[in-house]
Scaffold this motif. Structure first.
Motif, PDB file in Angstrom:
ATOM      1  N   ASP A  15       0.895  -1.603   0.080  1.00  0.00           N
ATOM      2  CA  ASP A  15       0.407   0.349   0.387  1.00  0.00           C
ATOM      3  C   ASP A  15       0.888   1.069  -0.094  1.00  0.00           C
ATOM      4  OD1 ASP A  15      -2.407  -1.871   0.049  1.00  0.00           O
ATOM      5  OD2 ASP A  15      -2.575  -0.528   2.083  1.00  0.00           O
ATOM      6  N   THR A  16       1.727   1.318   0.583  1.00  0.00           N
ATOM      7  CA  THR A  16       2.611   2.296   0.775  1.00  0.00           C
ATOM      8  C   THR A  16       3.241   2.485  -0.739  1.00  0.00           C
ATOM      9  OG1 THR A  16       2.851   2.155   3.169  1.00  0.00           O
ATOM     10  CG2 THR A  16       4.778   3.717   2.071  1.00  0.00           C
ATOM     11  N   LEU A  17       3.909   1.411  -1.201  1.00  0.00           N
ATOM     12  CA  LEU A  17       4.484   1.340  -2.268  1.00  0.00           C
ATOM     13  C   LEU A  17       3.559   1.844  -3.794  1.00  0.00           C
ATOM     14  CD1 LEU A  17       6.993   0.935  -3.914  1.00  0.00           C
ATOM     15  CD2 LEU A  17       5.632  -1.092  -4.810  1.00  0.00           C
ATOM     16  N   ALA A  18       2.398   2.321  -3.565  1.00  0.00           N
ATOM     17  CA  ALA A  18       1.305   2.977  -4.055  1.00  0.00           C
ATOM     18  C   ALA A  18       0.950   3.814  -3.471  1.00  0.00           C
ATOM     19  CB  ALA A  18      -0.018   1.762  -4.296  1.00  0.00           C
ATOM     20  N   GLU A  19       1.423   4.397  -2.532  1.00  0.00           N
ATOM     21  CA  GLU A  19       1.522   5.749  -1.801  1.00  0.00           C
ATOM     22  C   GLU A  19       2.145   6.234  -2.807  1.00  0.00           C
ATOM     23  OE1 GLU A  19       1.064   6.323   2.240  1.00  0.00           O
ATOM     24  OE2 GLU A  19       2.131   7.847   1.691  1.00  0.00           O
ATOM     25  N   ALA A  20       3.227   5.734  -2.743  1.00  0.00           N
ATOM     26  CA  ALA A  20       4.905   6.165  -3.002  1.00  0.00           C
ATOM     27  C   ALA A  20       4.325   6.564  -4.761  1.00  0.00           C
ATOM     28  CB  ALA A  20       5.937   5.890  -3.140  1.00  0.00           C
ATOM     29  N   THR A  21       3.805   5.957  -6.049  1.00  0.00           N
ATOM     30  CA  THR A  21       3.792   5.658  -6.940  1.00  0.00           C
ATOM     31  C   THR A  21       3.131   7.546  -7.709  1.00  0.00           C
ATOM     32  OG1 THR A  21       4.087   3.553  -7.315  1.00  0.00           O
ATOM     33  CG2 THR A  21       3.322   4.557  -9.275  1.00  0.00           C
ATOM     34  N   VAL A  22       2.019   7.316  -6.844  1.00  0.00           N
ATOM     35  CA  VAL A  22       0.355   8.009  -6.679  1.00  0.00           C
ATOM     36  C   VAL A  22       1.105   9.199  -6.243  1.00  0.00           C
ATOM     37  CG1 VAL A  22      -1.760   9.271  -5.925  1.00  0.00           C
ATOM     38  CG2 VAL A  22      -0.992   6.848  -5.910  1.00  0.00           C
ATOM     39  N   LEU A  23       2.414   9.609  -5.024  1.00  0.00           N
ATOM     40  CA  LEU A  23       2.359  10.832  -5.738  1.00  0.00           C
ATOM     41  C   LEU A  23       3.450  11.475  -6.384  1.00  0.00           C
ATOM     42  CD1 LEU A  23       2.938  13.266  -3.108  1.00  0.00           C
ATOM     43  CD2 LEU A  23       4.991  12.073  -2.126  1.00  0.00           C
ATOM     44  N   PHE A  24       4.373  10.557  -6.490  1.00  0.00           N
ATOM     45  CA  PHE A  24       5.512  10.399  -7.791  1.00  0.00           C
ATOM     46  C   PHE A  24       4.875  11.273  -8.922  1.00  0.00           C
ATOM     47  CE2 PHE A  24       8.199   9.023 -11.127  1.00  0.00           C
ATOM     48  CZ  PHE A  24       9.752   9.445 -10.641  1.00  0.00           C
ATOM     49  N   THR A  25       3.446  10.303  -9.670  1.00  0.00           N
ATOM     50  CA  THR A  25       2.728  10.002 -10.559  1.00  0.00           C
ATOM     51  C   THR A  25       2.210  11.837 -10.474  1.00  0.00           C
ATOM     52  OG1 THR A  25       1.968   8.136 -10.930  1.00  0.00           O
ATOM     53  CG2 THR A  25       1.353   9.678 -12.481  1.00  0.00           C
ATOM     54  N   ALA A  26       1.714  12.536  -9.712  1.00  0.00           N
ATOM     55  CA  ALA A  26       1.235  14.010  -9.167  1.00  0.00           C
ATOM     56  C   ALA A  26       2.512  15.228  -9.112  1.00  0.00           C
ATOM     57  CB  ALA A  26       0.643  14.120  -8.171  1.00  0.00           C
ATOM     58  N   VAL A  27       3.310  14.582  -8.711  1.00  0.00           N
ATOM     59  CA  VAL A  27       4.735  15.317  -8.917  1.00  0.00           C
ATOM     60  C   VAL A  27       5.241  15.839 -10.495  1.00  0.00           C
ATOM     61  CG1 VAL A  27       7.033  15.919  -8.325  1.00  0.00           C
ATOM     62  CG2 VAL A  27       5.580  15.347  -6.938  1.00  0.00           C
ATOM     63  N   ALA A  28       5.414  14.609 -10.911  1.00  0.00           N
ATOM     64  CA  ALA A  28       5.815  13.707 -12.321  1.00  0.00           C
ATOM     65  C   ALA A  28       4.624  15.533 -12.913  1.00  0.00           C
ATOM     66  CB  ALA A  28       5.715  12.829 -12.820  1.00  0.00           C
ATOM     67  N   GLY A  29       3.938  15.202 -12.711  1.00  0.00           N
ATOM     68  CA  GLY A  29       2.332  15.346 -13.686  1.00  0.00           C
ATOM     69  C   GLY A  29       2.826  17.203 -13.411  1.00  0.00           C
ATOM     70  N   VAL A  30       2.505  17.909 -12.494  1.00  0.00           N
ATOM     71  CA  VAL A  30       2.711  19.147 -11.357  1.00  0.00           C
ATOM     72  C   VAL A  30       4.368  20.035 -12.730  1.00  0.00           C
ATOM     73  CG1 VAL A  30       3.017  20.710 -10.139  1.00  0.00           C
ATOM     74  CG2 VAL A  30       0.953  19.544 -10.351  1.00  0.00           C
ATOM     75  N   ILE A  31       5.224  18.696 -12.619  1.00  0.00           N
ATOM     76  CA  ILE A  31       6.639  19.573 -13.423  1.00  0.00           C
ATOM     77  C   ILE A  31       6.336  19.733 -15.013  1.00  0.00           C
ATOM     78  CG2 ILE A  31       8.641  19.307 -13.370  1.00  0.00           C
ATOM     79  CD1 ILE A  31       9.038  18.552 -10.209  1.00  0.00           C
ATOM     80  N   MET A  32       5.633  18.680 -15.203  1.00  0.00           N
ATOM     81  CA  MET A  32       5.277  18.985 -16.721  1.00  0.00           C
ATOM     82  C   MET A  32       5.029  19.664 -17.133  1.00  0.00           C
ATOM     83  SD  MET A  32       3.760  15.813 -19.350  1.00  0.00           S
ATOM     84  CE  MET A  32       1.749  17.000 -18.984  1.00  0.00           C
TER      85      MET A  32
END
Lengths: 156, 92, 82
Positions: B67-84
């Motif tokens: 679950d923590t791995l999936a949460e980290a993936t969600v945060l990573f995707t959000a940050v990648a989207g905002v920076i893109m």
């Protein structure tokens, strides 16, 4: 966004170390007290956002580039996954450091006890990597949005 | 048209209210889950198995690590989207 | 006794601040009301004995979300259209 007044900057300067120390304490003691990587990372990112709104976003981007923040976040993610992969001999996410006499390898006595930082195996390392990831990620979001907002206002 | 929309909204609100009232009447008493065998196992064994005093952290990072791995993936995707979206252009 | 009063008062205050945040036309005031709602929500989590969630809610909900929303309002416009 331009700089705020000297009063706000002075108060932010004196408040910033305490917020950072509290957040890093929450990250580092995640296996003993309430909190953990995400919570402490959010607190530290809040402190960095305080400096961002007190000074300008250009001042912040002179000190930290957004590519550095991306690199830090990727280091946190890769560290987390590789720590999970290190225990692949038994299962994914196997806590192999508990019971060994290596780093963080002790087992506390059962029941209520005074905390010992040198326990819990992989959990402090995972807390550190997740904390690094959350600090860099949340601060990158706020900083990039603030920079784009100030640039758009200057164009008008 | 407006009447039909109001009717649909009122019906949805009434259904929501009925479910809310029923669930609040039939709610468990606070702190007494219906099946507590997993909780008892974690409370009695977490300190010995993971070595952490804080049982919540041992659940989040050890027992339920995926679950923590999936949460980290969600945060990573959000940050990648905002920076893109808000990235500085190279040509300026 | 004081815990009973908090258990009764905090949900009412949370609902009141949420309604205030919806009703404001000035978006900065609505954001401040939303931050107050997040702070009261973290206090509610704390008296429900979930300090982990309380720290996360106070950090993310009351500080970072407010900062992001204020920055967005500063880049666009302040008043909501009728």
């Amino acid at each position: 966004m331009s700089e705020m007044s000297k009063i706000v900057r002075t108060i932010s300067n004196s408040l910033f170390p305490f917020i950072m120390i509290y957040g890093l304490y929450v990250i580092m003691h995640g296996h003993l007290t309430p909190g953990g990587g995400f919570q402490g990372g959010a607190v530290v990112a809040s402190g960095c956002a305080l400096m961002l709104v007190a000074y300008s976003s250009g001042w912040v981007f002179k000190k930290v580039k957004e590519s550095d923040l991306s690199v830090l976040e990727s280091i946190g993610a890769i560290g987390f996954i590789s720590l999970a992969f290190l225990g692949i001999g038994v299962t994914f996410f196997y806590n192999f450091l508990v019971g060994s006499n290596l780093l963080f390898g002790e087992i506390p006595p059962a029941g209520p006890n005074t905390g010992n930082l040198n326990t819990a195996g992989l959990l402090p390392l995972m807390n550190l990597s997740v904390g690094l990831k959350v600090i860099a990620g949340l601060f990158a979001i706020v900083a990039v949005m603030a920079f784009v907002a100030s640039r758009g206002m200057r164009k008008k | 048209m407006k009447n039909a929309r109001n009717l649909i909204a009122a019906t949805a609100l009434a259904i929501c209210a009925v479910f809310l009232i029923f669930s609040s009447i039939m709610m468990h008493p606070f702190g007494k889950p219906s099946d507590s065998s997993m909780d008892d196992y974690i409370i009695s064994n977490a300190q010995n198995e993971t070595g952490a005093n804080n049982a919540v952290t041992s659940v989040v990072f050890d027992y339920r690590g995926f679950d923590t791995l999936a949460e980290a993936t969600v945060l990573f995707t959000a940050v990648a989207g905002v920076i893109m979206l808000f990235r500085r252009e190279k040509h300026e | 006794m004081i815990e009973m009063i908090l258990h009764a008062a905090l949900p009412i205050l949370i609902v009141v601040t949420a309604i205030i945040a919806v009703l404001f036309k000035d978006l900065v005031s609505a954001t401040i009301a939303l931050a107050a709602m997040s702070l009261l929500l973290s206090l509610e989590f704390y008296i429900l004995q979930a300090p982990d969630v309380a720290i996360a809610e106070a950090g993310v909900g009351a500080c970072l979300t407010t900062a992001i929303l204020i920055i967005s309002i500063k880049a666009t416009k302040r008043m909501e259209d009728e």
